[in-house]
Design a protein around this motif. Structure first.
Motif, PDB file in Angstrom:
ATOM      1  N   GLU A   1     -25.084 -12.159  25.260  1.00 60.67           N
ATOM      2  CA  GLU A   1     -25.781 -13.026  24.305  1.00 60.67           C
ATOM      3  C   GLU A   1     -26.618 -12.245  23.299  1.00 60.67           C
ATOM      4  O   GLU A   1     -27.170 -12.825  22.366  1.00 60.67           O
ATOM      5  N   ASP A   2     -26.719 -10.933  23.466  1.00 58.01           N
ATOM      6  CA  ASP A   2     -27.392 -10.090  22.474  1.00 58.01           C
ATOM      7  C   ASP A   2     -26.454  -9.722  21.330  1.00 58.01           C
ATOM      8  O   ASP A   2     -26.890  -9.111  20.346  1.00 58.01           O
ATOM      9  N   THR A   3     -25.187 -10.073  21.431  1.00 57.27           N
ATOM     10  CA  THR A   3     -24.230  -9.770  20.374  1.00 57.27           C
ATOM     11  C   THR A   3     -24.624 -10.470  19.081  1.00 57.27           C
ATOM     12  O   THR A   3     -24.815 -11.689  19.052  1.00 57.27           O
ATOM     13  N   ALA A   4     -24.779  -9.680  18.009  1.00 56.42           N
ATOM     14  CA  ALA A   4     -25.227 -10.225  16.723  1.00 56.42           C
ATOM     15  C   ALA A   4     -25.275  -9.096  15.699  1.00 56.42           C
ATOM     16  O   ALA A   4     -25.177  -7.917  16.049  1.00 56.42           O
ATOM     17  N   ASP A   5     -25.447  -9.499  14.454  1.00 58.35           N
ATOM     18  CA  ASP A   5     -25.832  -8.545  13.410  1.00 58.35           C
ATOM     19  C   ASP A   5     -27.349  -8.380  13.476  1.00 58.35           C
ATOM     20  O   ASP A   5     -28.075  -9.382  13.516  1.00 58.35           O
ATOM     21  N   TYR A   6     -27.799  -7.144  13.488  1.00 53.93           N
ATOM     22  CA  TYR A   6     -29.229  -6.847  13.577  1.00 53.93           C
ATOM     23  C   TYR A   6     -29.714  -6.301  12.231  1.00 53.93           C
ATOM     24  O   TYR A   6     -29.074  -5.422  11.637  1.00 53.93           O
ATOM     25  N   TYR A   7     -30.849  -6.835  11.774  1.00 49.95           N
ATOM     26  CA  TYR A   7     -31.416  -6.478  10.487  1.00 49.95           C
ATOM     27  C   TYR A   7     -32.858  -6.020  10.672  1.00 49.95           C
ATOM     28  O   TYR A   7     -33.580  -6.552  11.497  1.00 49.95           O
ATOM     29  N   CYS A   8     -33.271  -5.061   9.855  1.00 51.70           N
ATOM     30  CA  CYS A   8     -34.687  -4.729   9.795  1.00 51.70           C
ATOM     31  C   CYS A   8     -35.230  -5.200   8.443  1.00 51.70           C
ATOM     32  O   CYS A   8     -34.491  -5.299   7.463  1.00 51.70           O
ATOM     33  N   ALA A   9     -36.510  -5.492   8.435  1.00 48.72           N
ATOM     34  CA  ALA A   9     -37.147  -6.042   7.247  1.00 48.72           C
ATOM     35  C   ALA A   9     -38.594  -5.601   7.198  1.00 48.72           C
ATOM     36  O   ALA A   9     -39.203  -5.289   8.236  1.00 48.72           O
ATOM     37  N   ALA A  10     -39.163  -5.597   5.981  1.00 51.95           N
ATOM     38  CA  ALA A  10     -40.543  -5.154   5.773  1.00 51.95           C
ATOM     39  C   ALA A  10     -41.382  -6.278   5.187  1.00 51.95           C
ATOM     40  O   ALA A  10     -40.912  -7.049   4.350  1.00 51.95           O
ATOM     41  N   ASP A  11     -42.611  -6.340   5.630  1.00 45.40           N
ATOM     42  CA  ASP A  11     -43.571  -7.307   5.092  1.00 45.40           C
ATOM     43  C   ASP A  11     -44.976  -6.768   5.363  1.00 45.40           C
ATOM     44  O   ASP A  11     -45.128  -5.666   5.899  1.00 45.40           O
ATOM     45  N   TRP A  12     -45.996  -7.538   4.998  1.00 46.71           N
ATOM     46  CA  TRP A  12     -47.361  -7.085   5.192  1.00 46.71           C
ATOM     47  C   TRP A  12     -47.848  -7.253   6.632  1.00 46.71           C
ATOM     48  O   TRP A  12     -48.770  -6.554   7.058  1.00 46.71           O
ATOM     49  N   SER A  13     -47.252  -8.190   7.382  1.00 45.66           N
ATOM     50  CA  SER A  13     -47.726  -8.428   8.738  1.00 45.66           C
ATOM     51  C   SER A  13     -46.634  -9.061   9.591  1.00 45.66           C
ATOM     52  O   SER A  13     -45.619  -9.528   9.075  1.00 45.66           O
ATOM     53  N   CYS A  14     -46.872  -9.061  10.886  1.00 39.61           N
ATOM     54  CA  CYS A  14     -45.947  -9.711  11.829  1.00 39.61           C
ATOM     55  C   CYS A  14     -46.437 -11.140  12.064  1.00 39.61           C
ATOM     56  O   CYS A  14     -46.895 -11.479  13.150  1.00 39.61           O
ATOM     57  N   ALA A  15     -46.358 -11.959  11.049  1.00 36.45           N
ATOM     58  CA  ALA A  15     -46.871 -13.323  11.154  1.00 36.45           C
ATOM     59  C   ALA A  15     -45.966 -14.176  12.037  1.00 36.45           C
ATOM     60  O   ALA A  15     -44.737 -14.109  11.940  1.00 36.45           O
ATOM     61  N   THR A  16     -46.610 -14.953  12.873  1.00 33.04           N
ATOM     62  CA  THR A  16     -45.858 -15.828  13.768  1.00 33.04           C
ATOM     63  C   THR A  16     -46.376 -17.255  13.649  1.00 33.04           C
ATOM     64  O   THR A  16     -47.536 -17.499  13.310  1.00 33.04           O
TER      65      THR A  16
ATOM     66  N   ALA B   1     -26.401 -14.204  15.147  1.00 31.06           N
ATOM     67  CA  ALA B   1     -25.083 -14.324  15.736  1.00 31.06           C
ATOM     68  C   ALA B   1     -24.280 -15.360  14.951  1.00 31.06           C
ATOM     69  O   ALA B   1     -24.859 -16.241  14.312  1.00 31.06           O
ATOM     70  N   PRO B   2     -22.962 -15.281  14.993  1.00 29.12           N
ATOM     71  CA  PRO B   2     -22.138 -16.255  14.259  1.00 29.12           C
ATOM     72  C   PRO B   2     -22.476 -17.688  14.636  1.00 29.12           C
ATOM     73  O   PRO B   2     -22.565 -18.025  15.823  1.00 29.12           O
ATOM     74  N   GLY B   3     -22.722 -18.514  13.633  1.00 29.19           N
ATOM     75  CA  GLY B   3     -23.002 -19.911  13.872  1.00 29.19           C
ATOM     76  C   GLY B   3     -24.410 -20.219  14.342  1.00 29.19           C
ATOM     77  O   GLY B   3     -24.729 -21.364  14.656  1.00 29.19           O
ATOM     78  N   LYS B   4     -25.256 -19.182  14.383  1.00 26.93           N
ATOM     79  CA  LYS B   4     -26.642 -19.377  14.852  1.00 26.93           C
ATOM     80  C   LYS B   4     -27.630 -18.989  13.762  1.00 26.93           C
ATOM     81  O   LYS B   4     -27.314 -18.255  12.828  1.00 26.93           O
ATOM     82  N   GLU B   5     -28.849 -19.491  13.908  1.00 25.42           N
ATOM     83  CA  GLU B   5     -29.905 -19.150  12.974  1.00 25.42           C
ATOM     84  C   GLU B   5     -30.386 -17.723  13.191  1.00 25.42           C
ATOM     85  O   GLU B   5     -30.273 -17.182  14.290  1.00 25.42           O
ATOM     86  N   ARG B   6     -30.933 -17.139  12.137  1.00 21.68           N
ATOM     87  CA  ARG B   6     -31.525 -15.817  12.267  1.00 21.68           C
ATOM     88  C   ARG B   6     -32.748 -15.893  13.164  1.00 21.68           C
ATOM     89  O   ARG B   6     -33.589 -16.786  13.033  1.00 21.68           O
ATOM     90  N   GLU B   7     -32.841 -14.956  14.084  1.00 23.88           N
ATOM     91  CA  GLU B   7     -33.919 -14.925  15.076  1.00 23.88           C
ATOM     92  C   GLU B   7     -34.743 -13.654  14.910  1.00 23.88           C
ATOM     93  O   GLU B   7     -34.204 -12.554  14.897  1.00 23.88           O
TER      94      GLU B   7
END
Length: 126
Positions: free
Chosen positions: A89-104, A40-46
């Motif tokens: 509050e769900d308003t934002a730009d949504y992105y998809c991305a690829a990697d080897w795992s869903c690391a948290t 979202a504008p002014g916020k970190e990517r989540e």
């Protein structure tokens, strides 16, 4: 060349639903995890959701748990994000991305995915 094409964003009223799609090409779909992020504008990517290569691993951020559902269609090389009961509050730009795992780390999806698609804008009106 790895390509991820996100689509499905739009304007919706609070309480409504949208389904985002991410079409993936250039990689072996079954070997990769696909994540959804938003900014979202002014916020970190989540990092909000992720599905692992084995389909048995899924991740949801607390902010979307119970409202969003991630799924994939291996035949179409596509990952979906069904978003229900949307909130302003769900308003934002949504992105998809690829990697080897869903690391948290600390319960949060790591944002250092290898490949990214362009964003699709979701706007939720109150």
């Amino acid at each position: 060349e790895v390509q991820l094409q996100a689509s499905g964003g739009g304007l919706v009223q609070a309480g409504g639903s949208l389904r985002l799609s991410c079409v993936v090409s250039g990689i072996t779909f079954d070997d990769h995890a696909i994540g959804w992020f938003r900014q979202a504008p002014g916020k970190e990517r989540e990092g909000i959701s992720c599905i692992g290569s084995g389909d048995d691993i899924t991740y949801y951020a607390d902010s979307v748990k119970g409202r969003f559902t991630i799924s994939n269609d291996n035949e179409k090389n596509t990952v979906y994000l069904q978003m229900n009961n949307l909130k302003p509050e769900d308003t934002a730009d949504y992105y998809c991305a690829a990697d080897w795992s869903c690391a948290t780390v600390g319960g949060r999806l790591l944002p250092d995915f290898l490949s990214w698609g362009q964003g699709t804008l979701v706007t939720v009106s109150s």
